[in-house]
Design a protein around this motif. Sequence first.
Motif, PDB file in Angstrom:
ATOM      1  N   ARG A   1       0.858  -1.186   0.000  1.00 53.58           N
ATOM      2  CA  ARG A   1       0.000   0.000   0.000  1.00 53.58           C
ATOM      3  C   ARG A   1       0.890   1.231   0.000  1.00 53.58           C
ATOM      4  O   ARG A   1       2.027   1.200   0.468  1.00 53.58           O
ATOM      5  N   LEU A   2       0.340   2.322  -0.501  1.00 62.33           N
ATOM      6  CA  LEU A   2       1.057   3.588  -0.550  1.00 62.33           C
ATOM      7  C   LEU A   2       0.665   4.424   0.661  1.00 62.33           C
ATOM      8  O   LEU A   2      -0.524   4.685   0.881  1.00 62.33           O
ATOM      9  N   ASP A   3       1.639   4.810   1.457  1.00 60.53           N
ATOM     10  CA  ASP A   3       1.401   5.701   2.591  1.00 60.53           C
ATOM     11  C   ASP A   3       1.260   7.106   2.030  1.00 60.53           C
ATOM     12  O   ASP A   3       2.211   7.657   1.467  1.00 60.53           O
ATOM     13  N   GLU A   4       0.084   7.678   2.161  1.00 64.09           N
ATOM     14  CA  GLU A   4      -0.201   8.979   1.544  1.00 64.09           C
ATOM     15  C   GLU A   4       0.568  10.122   2.180  1.00 64.09           C
ATOM     16  O   GLU A   4       0.780  11.146   1.545  1.00 64.09           O
ATOM     17  N   GLU A   5       0.985   9.965   3.430  1.00 61.41           N
ATOM     18  CA  GLU A   5       1.747  11.032   4.085  1.00 61.41           C
ATOM     19  C   GLU A   5       3.197  11.059   3.642  1.00 61.41           C
ATOM     20  O   GLU A   5       3.750  12.121   3.371  1.00 61.41           O
ATOM     21  N   THR A   6       3.816   9.885   3.566  1.00 62.25           N
ATOM     22  CA  THR A   6       5.236   9.817   3.210  1.00 62.25           C
ATOM     23  C   THR A   6       5.454   9.498   1.733  1.00 62.25           C
ATOM     24  O   THR A   6       6.581   9.609   1.250  1.00 62.25           O
ATOM     25  N   MET A   7       4.388   9.064   1.046  1.00 64.88           N
ATOM     26  CA  MET A   7       4.462   8.646  -0.358  1.00 64.88           C
ATOM     27  C   MET A   7       5.446   7.495  -0.556  1.00 64.88           C
ATOM     28  O   MET A   7       6.103   7.377  -1.581  1.00 64.88           O
ATOM     29  N   GLU A   8       5.507   6.616   0.446  1.00 69.99           N
ATOM     30  CA  GLU A   8       6.347   5.430   0.369  1.00 69.99           C
ATOM     31  C   GLU A   8       5.458   4.190   0.358  1.00 69.99           C
ATOM     32  O   GLU A   8       4.391   4.178   0.958  1.00 69.99           O
ATOM     33  N   TRP A   9       5.936   3.143  -0.307  1.00 73.79           N
ATOM     34  CA  TRP A   9       5.208   1.886  -0.381  1.00 73.79           C
ATOM     35  C   TRP A   9       5.582   1.008   0.806  1.00 73.79           C
ATOM     36  O   TRP A   9       6.756   0.900   1.166  1.00 73.79           O
ATOM     37  N   HIS A  10       4.574   0.370   1.417  1.00 78.67           N
ATOM     38  CA  HIS A  10       4.769  -0.505   2.557  1.00 78.67           C
ATOM     39  C   HIS A  10       3.994  -1.798   2.344  1.00 78.67           C
ATOM     40  O   HIS A  10       3.015  -1.835   1.607  1.00 78.67           O
ATOM     41  N   VAL A  11       4.430  -2.832   3.022  1.00 79.31           N
ATOM     42  CA  VAL A  11       3.747  -4.127   2.964  1.00 79.31           C
ATOM     43  C   VAL A  11       2.345  -3.977   3.554  1.00 79.31           C
ATOM     44  O   VAL A  11       2.165  -3.364   4.601  1.00 79.31           O
ATOM     45  N   ASP A  12       1.358  -4.549   2.876  1.00 70.58           N
ATOM     46  CA  ASP A  12      -0.028  -4.534   3.358  1.00 70.58           C
ATOM     47  C   ASP A  12      -0.269  -5.842   4.121  1.00 70.58           C
ATOM     48  O   ASP A  12      -0.620  -6.866   3.551  1.00 70.58           O
ATOM     49  N   ARG A  13      -0.059  -5.793   5.425  1.00 72.94           N
ATOM     50  CA  ARG A  13      -0.165  -6.996   6.252  1.00 72.94           C
ATOM     51  C   ARG A  13      -1.574  -7.582   6.256  1.00 72.94           C
ATOM     52  O   ARG A  13      -1.740  -8.799   6.353  1.00 72.94           O
ATOM     53  N   ASN A  14      -2.582  -6.743   6.139  1.00 69.17           N
ATOM     54  CA  ASN A  14      -3.954  -7.258   6.094  1.00 69.17           C
ATOM     55  C   ASN A  14      -4.151  -8.133   4.863  1.00 69.17           C
ATOM     56  O   ASN A  14      -4.788  -9.190   4.937  1.00 69.17           O
ATOM     57  N   ARG A  15      -3.603  -7.724   3.743  1.00 65.59           N
ATOM     58  CA  ARG A  15      -3.705  -8.519   2.512  1.00 65.59           C
ATOM     59  C   ARG A  15      -2.945  -9.835   2.668  1.00 65.59           C
ATOM     60  O   ARG A  15      -3.408 -10.887   2.245  1.00 65.59           O
ATOM     61  N   LEU A  16      -1.778  -9.769   3.298  1.00 65.07           N
ATOM     62  CA  LEU A  16      -0.985 -10.992   3.488  1.00 65.07           C
ATOM     63  C   LEU A  16      -1.702 -11.968   4.404  1.00 65.07           C
ATOM     64  O   LEU A  16      -1.673 -13.180   4.169  1.00 65.07           O
ATOM     65  N   GLN A  17      -2.356 -11.472   5.430  1.00 68.12           N
ATOM     66  CA  GLN A  17      -3.111 -12.352   6.320  1.00 68.12           C
ATOM     67  C   GLN A  17      -4.289 -12.985   5.588  1.00 68.12           C
ATOM     68  O   GLN A  17      -4.613 -14.149   5.809  1.00 68.12           O
ATOM     69  N   SER A  18      -4.901 -12.230   4.703  1.00 68.62           N
ATOM     70  CA  SER A  18      -5.994 -12.770   3.896  1.00 68.62           C
ATOM     71  C   SER A  18      -5.491 -13.900   2.996  1.00 68.62           C
ATOM     72  O   SER A  18      -6.148 -14.935   2.855  1.00 68.62           O
ATOM     73  N   ILE A  19      -4.347 -13.708   2.410  1.00 74.32           N
ATOM     74  CA  ILE A  19      -3.743 -14.741   1.554  1.00 74.32           C
ATOM     75  C   ILE A  19      -3.386 -15.969   2.389  1.00 74.32           C
ATOM     76  O   ILE A  19      -3.609 -17.101   1.965  1.00 74.32           O
ATOM     77  N   ALA A  20      -2.856 -15.741   3.576  1.00 74.21           N
ATOM     78  CA  ALA A  20      -2.452 -16.853   4.451  1.00 74.21           C
ATOM     79  C   ALA A  20      -3.644 -17.749   4.786  1.00 74.21           C
ATOM     80  O   ALA A  20      -3.490 -18.971   4.888  1.00 74.21           O
ATOM     81  N   ARG A  21      -4.803 -17.170   4.943  1.00 72.01           N
ATOM     82  CA  ARG A  21      -6.003 -17.965   5.256  1.00 72.01           C
ATOM     83  C   ARG A  21      -6.328 -18.958   4.137  1.00 72.01           C
ATOM     84  O   ARG A  21      -6.913 -20.012   4.389  1.00 72.01           O
ATOM     85  N   ASP A  22      -5.931 -18.657   2.919  1.00 75.27           N
ATOM     86  CA  ASP A  22      -6.164 -19.573   1.805  1.00 75.27           C
ATOM     87  C   ASP A  22      -5.256 -20.807   1.870  1.00 75.27           C
ATOM     88  O   ASP A  22      -5.577 -21.838   1.300  1.00 75.27           O
ATOM     89  N   PHE A  23      -4.126 -20.670   2.540  1.00 71.75           N
ATOM     90  CA  PHE A  23      -3.160 -21.761   2.608  1.00 71.75           C
ATOM     91  C   PHE A  23      -3.237 -22.558   3.897  1.00 71.75           C
ATOM     92  O   PHE A  23      -2.793 -23.698   3.944  1.00 71.75           O
ATOM     93  N   PHE A  24      -3.753 -21.942   4.960  1.00 72.73           N
ATOM     94  CA  PHE A  24      -3.736 -22.613   6.273  1.00 72.73           C
ATOM     95  C   PHE A  24      -5.117 -22.746   6.846  1.00 72.73           C
ATOM     96  O   PHE A  24      -5.992 -22.035   6.674  1.00 72.73           O
TER      97      PHE A  24
END
Length: 84
Positions: free
Chosen positions: A61-84
């Motif tokens: 996701r793009l942090d609108e304040e710093t304009m830097e890209w960061h890992v979207d942990r919520n998306r990763l947790q959603s993906i993890a549910r598909d595997f576990f």
Amino acid sequence: METFVEALASHVAETIRNIGDMEYCRDAVKIADARNHLFYSIQDARTDEEHAVYALRDLCRLDEETMEWHVDRNRLQSIARDFF
């Protein structure tokens, strides 16, 4: 599940650092083996959940304040549910 999320987050964060400019990024991450935390980077690919391929931009996701890209942990947790 949390160790998978941490391993994937680390892989995505390192890939973001290596790429630098995410604006036109077309790279993706292939989850080859979720239980053993094996991930591969793929160039010029789109998200294809059936084959465990996720566009890098879909995993961050793009942090609108710093304009830097960061890992979207919520998306990763959603993906993890598909595997576990």
